[in-house]
Scaffold this motif. Structure first.
Motif, PDB file in Angstrom:
ATOM      1  N   VAL A 146      31.377 -37.387  11.894  1.00 52.51           N
ATOM      2  CA  VAL A 146      31.636 -36.985  10.510  1.00 52.51           C
ATOM      3  C   VAL A 146      32.597 -35.797  10.441  1.00 52.51           C
ATOM      4  CG1 VAL A 146      29.599 -35.487  10.446  1.00 52.51           C
ATOM      5  CG2 VAL A 146      30.529 -36.408   8.319  1.00 52.51           C
ATOM      6  N   PHE A 147      32.502 -34.852  11.402  1.00 49.73           N
ATOM      7  CA  PHE A 147      33.399 -33.703  11.359  1.00 49.73           C
ATOM      8  C   PHE A 147      34.837 -34.117  11.673  1.00 49.73           C
ATOM      9  CE2 PHE A 147      31.919 -33.897  15.746  1.00 49.73           C
ATOM     10  CZ  PHE A 147      33.080 -33.701  16.464  1.00 49.73           C
ATOM     11  N   TRP A 148      35.001 -35.136  12.540  1.00 51.89           N
ATOM     12  CA  TRP A 148      36.347 -35.623  12.863  1.00 51.89           C
ATOM     13  C   TRP A 148      36.971 -36.294  11.643  1.00 51.89           C
ATOM     14  CZ3 TRP A 148      38.619 -40.482  12.937  1.00 51.89           C
ATOM     15  CH2 TRP A 148      39.865 -40.564  13.576  1.00 51.89           C
ATOM     16  N   VAL A 149      36.170 -37.076  10.921  1.00 55.17           N
ATOM     17  CA  VAL A 149      36.672 -37.708   9.699  1.00 55.17           C
ATOM     18  C   VAL A 149      37.119 -36.643   8.703  1.00 55.17           C
ATOM     19  CG1 VAL A 149      36.049 -39.152   7.720  1.00 55.17           C
ATOM     20  CG2 VAL A 149      35.249 -39.763  10.005  1.00 55.17           C
ATOM     21  N   GLY A 150      36.326 -35.578   8.570  1.00 56.76           N
ATOM     22  CA  GLY A 150      36.695 -34.500   7.656  1.00 56.76           C
ATOM     23  C   GLY A 150      37.999 -33.829   8.032  1.00 56.76           C
ATOM     24  N   ILE A 151      38.170 -33.561   9.319  1.00 59.75           N
ATOM     25  CA  ILE A 151      39.409 -32.921   9.783  1.00 59.75           C
ATOM     26  C   ILE A 151      40.606 -33.829   9.550  1.00 59.75           C
ATOM     27  CG2 ILE A 151      40.622 -32.060  11.826  1.00 59.75           C
ATOM     28  CD1 ILE A 151      37.908 -31.115  12.880  1.00 59.75           C
ATOM     29  N   LEU A 196      31.737 -37.689   3.677  1.00 59.47           N
ATOM     30  CA  LEU A 196      30.354 -38.112   3.885  1.00 59.47           C
ATOM     31  C   LEU A 196      30.146 -39.558   3.456  1.00 59.47           C
ATOM     32  CD1 LEU A 196      27.730 -36.887   4.948  1.00 59.47           C
ATOM     33  CD2 LEU A 196      27.154 -36.228   2.607  1.00 59.47           C
ATOM     34  N   ALA A 197      30.809 -39.967   2.392  1.00 58.37           N
ATOM     35  CA  ALA A 197      30.633 -41.332   1.883  1.00 58.37           C
ATOM     36  C   ALA A 197      31.222 -42.372   2.830  1.00 58.37           C
ATOM     37  CB  ALA A 197      31.274 -41.464   0.500  1.00 58.37           C
ATOM     38  N   LEU A 198      32.342 -42.052   3.472  1.00 58.06           N
ATOM     39  CA  LEU A 198      32.980 -43.024   4.363  1.00 58.06           C
ATOM     40  C   LEU A 198      32.079 -43.398   5.535  1.00 58.06           C
ATOM     41  CD1 LEU A 198      36.691 -41.799   4.521  1.00 58.06           C
ATOM     42  CD2 LEU A 198      35.810 -43.898   3.494  1.00 58.06           C
ATOM     43  N   ILE A 199      31.320 -42.433   6.022  1.00 58.46           N
ATOM     44  CA  ILE A 199      30.429 -42.703   7.148  1.00 58.46           C
ATOM     45  C   ILE A 199      29.355 -43.708   6.753  1.00 58.46           C
ATOM     46  CG2 ILE A 199      28.801 -41.675   8.779  1.00 58.46           C
ATOM     47  CD1 ILE A 199      31.721 -40.897   9.233  1.00 58.46           C
ATOM     48  N   TYR A 200      28.788 -43.538   5.561  1.00 56.18           N
ATOM     49  CA  TYR A 200      27.692 -44.406   5.136  1.00 56.18           C
ATOM     50  C   TYR A 200      28.183 -45.643   4.400  1.00 56.18           C
ATOM     51  CZ  TYR A 200      24.861 -40.549   6.638  1.00 56.18           C
ATOM     52  OH  TYR A 200      24.284 -39.586   7.417  1.00 56.18           O
ATOM     53  N   LEU A 201      29.417 -45.625   3.938  1.00 55.52           N
ATOM     54  CA  LEU A 201      30.008 -46.825   3.354  1.00 55.52           C
ATOM     55  C   LEU A 201      30.044 -47.953   4.378  1.00 55.52           C
ATOM     56  CD1 LEU A 201      31.649 -48.373   1.186  1.00 55.52           C
ATOM     57  CD2 LEU A 201      33.704 -47.279   2.117  1.00 55.52           C
ATOM     58  N   PHE A 255      18.134 -40.842   3.496  1.00 54.08           N
ATOM     59  CA  PHE A 255      18.457 -39.657   2.707  1.00 54.08           C
ATOM     60  C   PHE A 255      18.404 -38.396   3.560  1.00 54.08           C
ATOM     61  CE2 PHE A 255      17.716 -36.332  -0.474  1.00 54.08           C
ATOM     62  CZ  PHE A 255      18.726 -36.636  -1.380  1.00 54.08           C
ATOM     63  N   GLY A 256      17.425 -38.346   4.468  1.00 58.05           N
ATOM     64  CA  GLY A 256      17.345 -37.192   5.368  1.00 58.05           C
ATOM     65  C   GLY A 256      18.536 -37.105   6.289  1.00 58.05           C
ATOM     66  N   GLN A 257      19.035 -38.251   6.755  1.00 54.51           N
ATOM     67  CA  GLN A 257      20.216 -38.244   7.615  1.00 54.51           C
ATOM     68  C   GLN A 257      21.457 -37.799   6.855  1.00 54.51           C
ATOM     69  OE1 GLN A 257      20.697 -41.942   9.723  1.00 54.51           O
ATOM     70  NE2 GLN A 257      18.514 -42.160  10.101  1.00 54.51           N
ATOM     71  N   VAL A 258      21.530 -38.145   5.570  1.00 51.90           N
ATOM     72  CA  VAL A 258      22.655 -37.697   4.757  1.00 51.90           C
ATOM     73  C   VAL A 258      22.648 -36.178   4.637  1.00 51.90           C
ATOM     74  CG1 VAL A 258      23.744 -37.828   2.484  1.00 51.90           C
ATOM     75  CG2 VAL A 258      22.717 -39.865   3.482  1.00 51.90           C
ATOM     76  N   ILE A 259      21.454 -35.589   4.479  1.00 53.19           N
ATOM     77  CA  ILE A 259      21.353 -34.133   4.393  1.00 53.19           C
ATOM     78  C   ILE A 259      21.796 -33.493   5.699  1.00 53.19           C
ATOM     79  CG2 ILE A 259      19.743 -32.208   4.147  1.00 53.19           C
ATOM     80  CD1 ILE A 259      18.126 -33.913   2.249  1.00 53.19           C
ATOM     81  N   SER A 260      21.368 -34.068   6.837  1.00 50.37           N
ATOM     82  CA  SER A 260      21.791 -33.512   8.126  1.00 50.37           C
ATOM     83  C   SER A 260      23.289 -33.672   8.323  1.00 50.37           C
ATOM     84  CB  SER A 260      21.035 -34.202   9.267  1.00 50.37           C
ATOM     85  OG  SER A 260      21.355 -35.588   9.309  1.00 50.37           O
ATOM     86  N   GLY A 261      23.858 -34.782   7.863  1.00 49.61           N
ATOM     87  CA  GLY A 261      25.301 -34.946   7.935  1.00 49.61           C
ATOM     88  C   GLY A 261      26.031 -33.965   7.044  1.00 49.61           C
ATOM     89  N   ALA A 262      25.381 -33.586   5.936  1.00 50.29           N
ATOM     90  CA  ALA A 262      26.001 -32.621   5.023  1.00 50.29           C
ATOM     91  C   ALA A 262      26.152 -31.249   5.663  1.00 50.29           C
ATOM     92  CB  ALA A 262      25.177 -32.509   3.740  1.00 50.29           C
ATOM     93  N   VAL A 263      25.327 -30.947   6.665  1.00 53.39           N
ATOM     94  CA  VAL A 263      25.464 -29.662   7.364  1.00 53.39           C
ATOM     95  C   VAL A 263      26.851 -29.559   7.988  1.00 53.39           C
ATOM     96  CG1 VAL A 263      24.597 -28.254   9.257  1.00 53.39           C
ATOM     97  CG2 VAL A 263      22.996 -29.467   7.781  1.00 53.39           C
ATOM     98  N   LEU A 264      27.285 -30.606   8.682  1.00 51.52           N
ATOM     99  CA  LEU A 264      28.600 -30.595   9.311  1.00 51.52           C
ATOM    100  C   LEU A 264      29.711 -30.630   8.272  1.00 51.52           C
ATOM    101  CD1 LEU A 264      27.938 -33.088  12.249  1.00 51.52           C
ATOM    102  CD2 LEU A 264      28.031 -30.597  12.344  1.00 51.52           C
ATOM    103  N   VAL A 265      29.545 -31.446   7.241  1.00 49.56           N
ATOM    104  CA  VAL A 265      30.580 -31.550   6.209  1.00 49.56           C
ATOM    105  C   VAL A 265      30.748 -30.225   5.483  1.00 49.56           C
ATOM    106  CG1 VAL A 265      31.215 -32.692   4.048  1.00 49.56           C
ATOM    107  CG2 VAL A 265      30.263 -34.029   5.926  1.00 49.56           C
TER     108      VAL A 265
END
Length: 322
Positions: A146-151, A196-201, A255-265
């Motif tokens: 997820v951090f690579w996608v953001g960069i 964040l959406a692209l990962i779960y899309l 939903f919990g995994q989305v929150i953990s992914g939000a930490v990196l985002v």
């Protein structure tokens, strides 16, 4: 139904108590000392001051005594005081929860909606270019951190083509209010929510496609087609209602995994939410703040699971309360 609801609430309460005990134990037996981290931020301190701080924070007590004191405070609604920010933990969480909920809900619902649409269309045309494209997107989404996608999105949409802001929730030099402030926040929200959406899309498009293919091969779908029902009614009234059940289930569980992914985002985009606060608390060994964030995240996961259960029963009336 009332008996089943009370049993679920009791199970949720016991789960939260277990989460509290486990989080407290793991964090306190981990290497590192909050007082040493605080003293390092201060530039050093005398042994007497260090001993006084340890006594003030209760760190000189045995672990089971600290745990009992912590659980007693939690029962009274007291989540402690931040060691670094010198504020109540509840005030810090209340200040940061809004941006995190905005980011997570925007990303999650966008991924579910668009992923379901892509999955339904690709299932109807399983050998089309769109179907193969959904498969490629899914594989890329599962593989990319997820951090690579953001960069990459920053380089593409903020550096190469300066369309979107890189960081923050609003412009630092902006004094906008009302509608202009909302538009400014939405402008800053695009990149982190898209990341964040692209990962779960990728996940939801693949899941809805597989579920739709399974439902379209069912006997009752063939019967509906044999009756001469319009294709649109067969797909969206009969097939989609059953195919969407796995999507609803995994949305609550993830939903919990989305929150953990939000930490990196949030860290990548300096989004002022709970993820950034958790990252800073880990670096500074701010134990009370980190425990409060973990507990609140667990509460959100449990609540979303209960909501998912209700929605699941509404979508599929055949399921009875147990």
């Amino acid at each position: 139904m009332l008996k089943g609801s009370l049993r679920k609430l009791l199970n949720a309460l016991l789960l939260m108590i277990a989460v509290l005990v486990l989080n407290f134990t793991l964090i306190h037996i981990a290497p590192g000392d909050p007082v040493e981290a605080l003293v390092g931020e201060m530039g050093g301190a005398t042994p007497e001051l260090i001993a006084e701080l340890r006594s003030r924070f209760g760190l000189d007590q045995p672990l089971y005594v600290q745990l009992g004191t912590y659980l007693g405070r939690i029962a009274q609604g007291d989540f402690g005081h931040s060691l670094y920010y010198d504020q109540p933990v509840t005030a810090l969480i209340a200040e940061r929860i809004g941006p995190t909920i905005l980011l997570v809900t925007t990303a999650l619902f966008s991924a579910i909606a668009l992923g379901t649409v892509l999955g339904v269309f690709s299932a109807q045309r399983r050998r089309s270019v769109l179907s193969h494209l959904v498969t490629v997107i899914s594989l890329a989404g599962f593989s990319a951190p997820v951090f690579w996608v953001g960069i990459m999105l920053i380089l593409l949409l903020s550096v190469s083509v300066p369309l979107l802001p890189i960081s923050g929730m609003s412009s630092a030099d902006s004094a906008a209010s009302g509608l202009f402030y909302i538009l400014d926040v939405l402008h800053h929200l695009v990149l982190p929510a898209l990341t964040l959406a692209l990962i779960y899309l990728a996940f939801y498009s693949r899941l809805s496609r597989a579920s739709m293919l399974e439902v379209l091969g069912s006997d009752y779908i063939r019967t509906a087609r044999a009756k001469g029902l319009p294709k649109r009614m067969v797909i969206y009234k009969h097939a989609l209602r059953n195919a969407i059940l796995p999507v609803v289930t995994f949305a609550g569980l993830q939903f919990g995994q989305v929150i953990s992914g939000a930490v990196l985002v949030e860290t990548v985009f300096a989004w002022p939410g709970l993820g950034t606060l958790a990252f800073e608390s880990i670096l500074r060994r701010d134990t009370p703040t980190l425990l409060g964030i973990l507990f609140f995240s667990a509460v959100m996961v449990v609540v979303m699971n209960l909501v998912t259960d209700v929605v699941y029963r509404r979508v599929d009336p055949r399921i009875k309360a147990r």
